[in-house]
Scaffold this active site. Structure first.
Site, mmCIF file in Angstrom:
data_model
loop_
_atom_site.group_PDB
_atom_site.id
_atom_site.type_symbol
_atom_site.label_atom_id
_atom_site.label_comp_id
_atom_site.label_asym_id
_atom_site.label_seq_id
_atom_site.Cartn_x
_atom_site.Cartn_y
_atom_site.Cartn_z
ATOM 1 N N GLN A 1 93.008 -23.194 28.111
ATOM 2 C CA GLN A 1 91.934 -22.995 27.152
ATOM 3 C C GLN A 1 92.090 -21.712 26.338
ATOM 4 O O GLN A 1 91.457 -21.561 25.306
ATOM 5 C CB GLN A 1 90.588 -22.974 27.885
ATOM 6 C CG GLN A 1 90.309 -24.287 28.588
ATOM 7 C CD GLN A 1 88.971 -24.302 29.302
ATOM 8 O OE1 GLN A 1 88.894 -23.959 30.478
ATOM 9 N NE2 GLN A 1 87.915 -24.687 28.615
ATOM 10 N N ARG B 1 88.322 -13.864 36.434
ATOM 11 C CA ARG B 1 88.901 -15.123 36.889
ATOM 12 C C ARG B 1 89.702 -15.748 35.747
ATOM 13 O O ARG B 1 89.203 -15.855 34.626
ATOM 14 C CB ARG B 1 87.781 -16.077 37.327
ATOM 15 C CG ARG B 1 88.323 -17.408 37.716
ATOM 16 C CD ARG B 1 87.290 -18.416 38.226
ATOM 17 N NE ARG B 1 88.037 -19.621 38.496
ATOM 18 C CZ ARG B 1 87.675 -20.853 38.151
ATOM 19 N NH1 ARG B 1 86.503 -21.068 37.588
ATOM 20 N NH2 ARG B 1 88.464 -21.866 38.392
ATOM 21 N N HIS C 1 94.258 -25.202 37.061
ATOM 22 C CA HIS C 1 93.059 -25.531 36.283
ATOM 23 C C HIS C 1 93.453 -26.627 35.277
ATOM 24 O O HIS C 1 93.378 -26.438 34.067
ATOM 25 C CB HIS C 1 92.518 -24.272 35.597
ATOM 26 C CG HIS C 1 91.092 -24.362 35.119
ATOM 27 N ND1 HIS C 1 90.112 -23.443 35.459
ATOM 28 C CD2 HIS C 1 90.468 -25.247 34.307
ATOM 29 C CE1 HIS C 1 88.960 -23.761 34.872
ATOM 30 N NE2 HIS C 1 89.150 -24.855 34.163
ATOM 31 N N ASN D 1 90.857 -25.932 40.501
ATOM 32 C CA ASN D 1 89.581 -25.923 39.810
ATOM 33 C C ASN D 1 89.011 -27.332 39.679
ATOM 34 O O ASN D 1 89.648 -28.216 39.098
ATOM 35 C CB ASN D 1 89.735 -25.355 38.396
ATOM 36 C CG ASN D 1 88.402 -25.311 37.667
ATOM 37 O OD1 ASN D 1 87.535 -24.525 38.017
ATOM 38 N ND2 ASN D 1 88.213 -26.174 36.678
ATOM 39 N N GLU D 2 87.819 -27.538 40.219
ATOM 40 C CA GLU D 2 87.072 -28.785 40.014
ATOM 41 C C GLU D 2 87.933 -30.030 40.180
ATOM 42 O O GLU D 2 88.100 -30.817 39.235
ATOM 43 C CB GLU D 2 86.422 -28.795 38.624
ATOM 44 C CG GLU D 2 85.431 -27.677 38.410
ATOM 45 C CD GLU D 2 84.681 -27.779 37.076
ATOM 46 O OE1 GLU D 2 85.101 -28.567 36.197
ATOM 47 O OE2 GLU D 2 83.662 -27.090 36.921
ATOM 48 N N ASN E 1 81.415 -24.020 40.630
ATOM 49 C CA ASN E 1 81.108 -23.994 39.199
ATOM 50 C C ASN E 1 79.826 -24.785 39.007
ATOM 51 O O ASN E 1 79.774 -25.974 39.311
ATOM 52 C CB ASN E 1 82.214 -24.662 38.376
ATOM 53 C CG ASN E 1 83.504 -23.873 38.376
ATOM 54 O OD1 ASN E 1 83.546 -22.735 38.870
ATOM 55 N ND2 ASN E 1 84.554 -24.450 37.820
ATOM 56 N N TYR F 1 76.435 -25.567 36.383
ATOM 57 C CA TYR F 1 75.903 -25.433 35.030
ATOM 58 C C TYR F 1 74.475 -25.916 34.869
ATOM 59 O O TYR F 1 73.722 -25.366 34.081
ATOM 60 C CB TYR F 1 76.791 -26.193 34.022
ATOM 61 C CG TYR F 1 78.097 -25.495 33.758
ATOM 62 C CD1 TYR F 1 79.193 -25.675 34.598
ATOM 63 C CD2 TYR F 1 78.227 -24.609 32.697
ATOM 64 C CE1 TYR F 1 80.389 -25.013 34.371
ATOM 65 C CE2 TYR F 1 79.417 -23.943 32.459
ATOM 66 C CZ TYR F 1 80.494 -24.141 33.301
ATOM 67 O OH TYR F 1 81.665 -23.466 33.077
ATOM 68 N N GLU G 1 81.869 -20.182 38.018
ATOM 69 C CA GLU G 1 81.536 -20.485 36.612
ATOM 70 C C GLU G 1 80.046 -20.770 36.510
ATOM 71 O O GLU G 1 79.461 -21.374 37.418
ATOM 72 C CB GLU G 1 82.279 -21.735 36.083
ATOM 73 C CG GLU G 1 83.724 -21.529 35.740
ATOM 74 C CD GLU G 1 84.377 -22.794 35.181
ATOM 75 O OE1 GLU G 1 83.684 -23.599 34.516
ATOM 76 O OE2 GLU G 1 85.577 -22.966 35.423
ATOM 77 N N TRP H 1 80.955 -18.301 32.641
ATOM 78 C CA TRP H 1 81.781 -19.028 31.684
ATOM 79 C C TRP H 1 81.173 -18.839 30.317
ATOM 80 O O TRP H 1 80.061 -19.275 30.098
ATOM 81 C CB TRP H 1 81.863 -20.520 32.042
ATOM 82 C CG TRP H 1 82.866 -21.207 31.178
ATOM 83 C CD1 TRP H 1 82.637 -21.860 30.004
ATOM 84 C CD2 TRP H 1 84.282 -21.267 31.410
ATOM 85 N NE1 TRP H 1 83.821 -22.319 29.483
ATOM 86 C CE2 TRP H 1 84.843 -21.967 30.322
ATOM 87 C CE3 TRP H 1 85.132 -20.786 32.416
ATOM 88 C CZ2 TRP H 1 86.212 -22.199 30.219
ATOM 89 C CZ3 TRP H 1 86.477 -21.023 32.308
ATOM 90 C CH2 TRP H 1 87.013 -21.730 31.218
ATOM 91 N N TRP I 1 88.406 -28.274 25.879
ATOM 92 C CA TRP I 1 88.835 -29.629 26.238
ATOM 93 C C TRP I 1 88.491 -30.643 25.137
ATOM 94 O O TRP I 1 88.826 -30.409 23.989
ATOM 95 C CB TRP I 1 88.241 -30.035 27.597
ATOM 96 C CG TRP I 1 88.386 -28.956 28.667
ATOM 97 C CD1 TRP I 1 87.369 -28.279 29.279
ATOM 98 C CD2 TRP I 1 89.596 -28.409 29.238
ATOM 99 N NE1 TRP I 1 87.873 -27.380 30.189
ATOM 100 C CE2 TRP I 1 89.226 -27.428 30.191
ATOM 101 C CE3 TRP I 1 90.959 -28.654 29.046
ATOM 102 C CZ2 TRP I 1 90.160 -26.710 30.933
ATOM 103 C CZ3 TRP I 1 91.898 -27.935 29.792
ATOM 104 C CH2 TRP I 1 91.491 -26.985 30.724
HETATM 105 C C1 GBH Z 1 83.916 -26.513 33.572
HETATM 106 O O1 GBH Z 1 83.727 -27.872 33.764
HETATM 107 C C2 GBH Z 1 85.397 -26.240 33.488
HETATM 108 O O2 GBH Z 1 85.907 -25.719 34.703
HETATM 109 C C3 GBH Z 1 85.762 -25.330 32.363
HETATM 110 O O3 GBH Z 1 87.140 -25.333 32.165
HETATM 111 C C4 GBH Z 1 84.994 -25.796 31.142
HETATM 112 O O4 GBH Z 1 85.475 -25.264 29.972
HETATM 113 C C5 GBH Z 1 83.537 -25.478 31.393
HETATM 114 O O5 GBH Z 1 83.109 -26.169 32.515
HETATM 115 C C6 GBH Z 1 82.608 -25.802 30.245
HETATM 116 O O6 GBH Z 1 82.602 -27.144 29.892
HETATM 117 O O7 GBH Z 1 80.466 -34.793 27.662
HETATM 118 O O8 GBH Z 1 78.629 -35.819 28.837
HETATM 119 O O9 GBH Z 1 80.898 -36.553 29.267
HETATM 120 C C7 GBH Z 1 82.393 -28.265 33.892
HETATM 121 C C8 GBH Z 1 82.315 -29.749 34.143
HETATM 122 C C9 GBH Z 1 82.880 -31.748 33.037
HETATM 123 C C10 GBH Z 1 80.830 -30.660 32.525
HETATM 124 C C11 GBH Z 1 82.783 -32.572 31.784
HETATM 125 C C12 GBH Z 1 80.712 -31.509 31.286
HETATM 126 C C13 GBH Z 1 81.356 -33.547 30.198
HETATM 127 C C14 GBH Z 1 80.074 -34.290 30.175
HETATM 128 N N1 GBH Z 1 82.217 -30.481 32.903
HETATM 129 N N2 GBH Z 1 81.400 -32.761 31.437
HETATM 130 S S1 GBH Z 1 80.020 -35.452 28.894
#
Ligand code: GBH
Length: 482
Positions: free
Chosen positions: A20, A77, A123, A168-169, A308, A310, A382, A431, A439
């Site tokens: 990234q 990180r 990652h 990672n994840e 991680n 959110y 995160e 984050w 992504w």
């Molecule tokens: C993290 O993933 C990652 O570790 C990190 O690299 C990333 O940049 C960061 O979060 C922020 O996104 O669009 O409705 O299909 C978090 C897990 C997986 C959450 C994908 C959002 C997409 C949902 N993410 N998901 S959707």
């Protein structure tokens, strides 16, 4: 406002990932990764841009560290690019000394700046050569290759590292990459050609191999390095909290199913040596089994749980029919998540991306739950948000990120309350350090506390949240008066 404090040795800072931020995909002998390839395909990223630039951190790393230091952090990180270290990836292919030297310099400079380096081995940027050769994590052939890569990293950087993160994840890599197909390598039942997969089976095979890869890397560290290097090693899982939509047994069960399918799937094995029994009930024989030997290797293979986190969703028994090709919902089956309570109230305010709403109380519930379940330290690796409309803001507008400040305050206060209760949370890594390649969103999703001008050589400008965070963490940790 919460008055709970954090200890002076609490680790805090920001997170990044090689695919990234680094850019420079072919510099100094680097091999390509699946994200270089995938993000260059048409119709993959929101803005049509690949990750070839990132934030230019491969060349601008010294300036990044100086900026980070000015933010007052004590940890950072980041992740290592496997194909920078071993361009073709495999256990027998040559190392790239220039790639290794880069990370050594980077970590030494972090330490000189008083910032503890916390590297992640993987990652998501698998060497493309291994995807081409045997479909990457779909094959057990990845295991010796990953083990050798991990050994090279411990050997080259371990004298500089106290805390290692392995993968990672794994839960997100497995599902986004091999069920939904929105992430590399982009496989899905709806895919075509090389990207044609099996959305309900492949994520479980990939998840299985990720668990075994993690366990083998940890075994190598403990056997060959831990004694002389004295570090800890753990995995990082993505976990949202799943709150029952109402008080019915049906909703409680749906929420438990959802948390199990999304998260406990790949966190239980590293502590118990097996998948959760409920998962086996839900997934049946699509779920692989561990041999006794594998199970023994996995059990206790994480010194702590990296998390991680959110956001939080309400979960209920499904009422909305699943559309054809909606593999995300197929994956969760009868368990449906929503952001609206029965009385019509929203779980939290809308942010700059549909899936991330601020819900600090859900964070507290998840931290307590994970501690009760595993009785291990939790490292928050995160946590972050995007302001509403941030994607289309001018630079001047984007720098005033009060929505992000409110999010951080809510989540840090919740974390500190948990610590006060005795939940052993050891880090808060937000984050992200800077707006980077997000992504499938390309550069349109801006999670950074640093604004990045992608049209101007990735020039960086701190947002208001970076300075707010510096003050707030210093106060929480008793390093200055409140
Ligand atoms: C993290 O993933 C990652 O570790 C990190 O690299 C990333 O940049 C960061 O979060 C922020 O996104 O669009 O409705 O299909 C978090 C897990 C997986 C959450 C994908 C959002 C997409 C949902 N993410 N998901 S959707």
């Amino acid at each position: 406002m919460s008055t709970a404090t954090l200890p002076k040795d609490f680790l805090w800072g920001y997170a990044t990932a090689s695919a990234q931020v680094e850019g420079s995909p072919t510099a100094d002998g680097r091999g390509l990764s699946i994200w270089d390839t995938f993000s260059s395909l048409p119709n993959v990223t929101e803005d049509g841009l690949s990750n070839a630039t990132g934030t230019n951190s491969y060349s601008n790393w010294a300036a990044d560290i100086a900026l980070m230091k000015s933010y007052g952090v004590n940890a950072h990180r980041f992740s290592l690019s496997w194909s920078r270290i071993i361009p073709a990836g495999s256990a027998t292919s040559p190392l790239n000394p220039a790639g290794i030297a880069h990370y050594q310099r980077f970590m030494e400079a972090l330490l000189e700046a008083g910032v503890e380096p916390i590297p992640t081995l993987f990652h998501w940027d698998l060497p493309q050569a291994l995807q081409d050769e045997y479909n990457g994590f779909l094959s057990a052939r990845v295991l010796p290759d990953f083990e050798r890569y991990a050994r090279v990293c411990f050997d080259s950087f371990g004298h500089l590292v106290k805390s290692w993160l392995t993968i990672n994840e794994p839960n997100i890599f497995a599902v986004l990459g091999h069920c939904i197909g929105a992430h590399a390598p982009g496989r899905s039942s709806s895919g075509e050609g090389a990207r044609k997969g099996d959305s309900l089976k492949e994520p479980y095979i990939v998840g299985h191999h990720l668990m075994l890869a993690h366990a083998r890397a940890v075994a190598v560290y403990r056997k060959e390095f831990a004694q002389k290097q004295g570090g800890k090693v753990g995995i990082v899982i993505n976990g949202n909290w799943a709150e029952p939509w109402d008080a019915s047994e049906e909703s409680k069960q749906a929420a438990e199913n959802h948390l199990t399918l999304s998260t406990l799937w790949l966190s239980d094995p590293v502590f118990t040596g097996d998948y959760p029994p409920l998962l086996r009930k839900l997934v049946g024989d699509r779920l692989p089994t561990f041999t006794a030997e594998e199970s023994a290797l996995l059990k206790g293979s994480s010194d702590f749980l990296g998390l991680n986190h959110y956001t939080t969703f309400y979960v209920r028994k499904r009422v909305t029919p699943i559309e054809d090709g909606d593999w995300q919902n197929h994956f969760f089956g009868e368990n449906e998540s929503t952001t609206t309570a029965p009385d019509g109230t929203e779980i939290g305010p809308k942010a700059g991306l549909s899936w991330v709403r601020p819900v600090p109380w859900g964070f507290g519930k998840l931290l307590r739950f994970l501690w009760r379940r595993y009785d291990r330290d939790v490292w928050v690796t995160e946590n972050g948000v995007i302001c509403p409309g941030e994607k289309d803001m001018s630079k001047e507008e984007a720098l005033q990120d009060d929505f992000r400040i409110d999010y951080f305050r809510g989540y840090i206060d919740e974390l500190a309350e948990c610590v006060k209760e005795g939940v052993p949370v050891k880090s808060y890594l937000a984050w992200a350090f800077a707006d980077n390649f997000e992504w499938q969103e390309g550069y349109t999703a801006k999670f950074g506390v640093t604004y990045v001008d992608h049209k101007n050589n990735c020039e960086m400008t701190p947002k208001k949240s970076a300075w707010w965070m510096k003050e707030y963490m210093a106060a929480k940790m008793g390093l200055k008066d409140n």
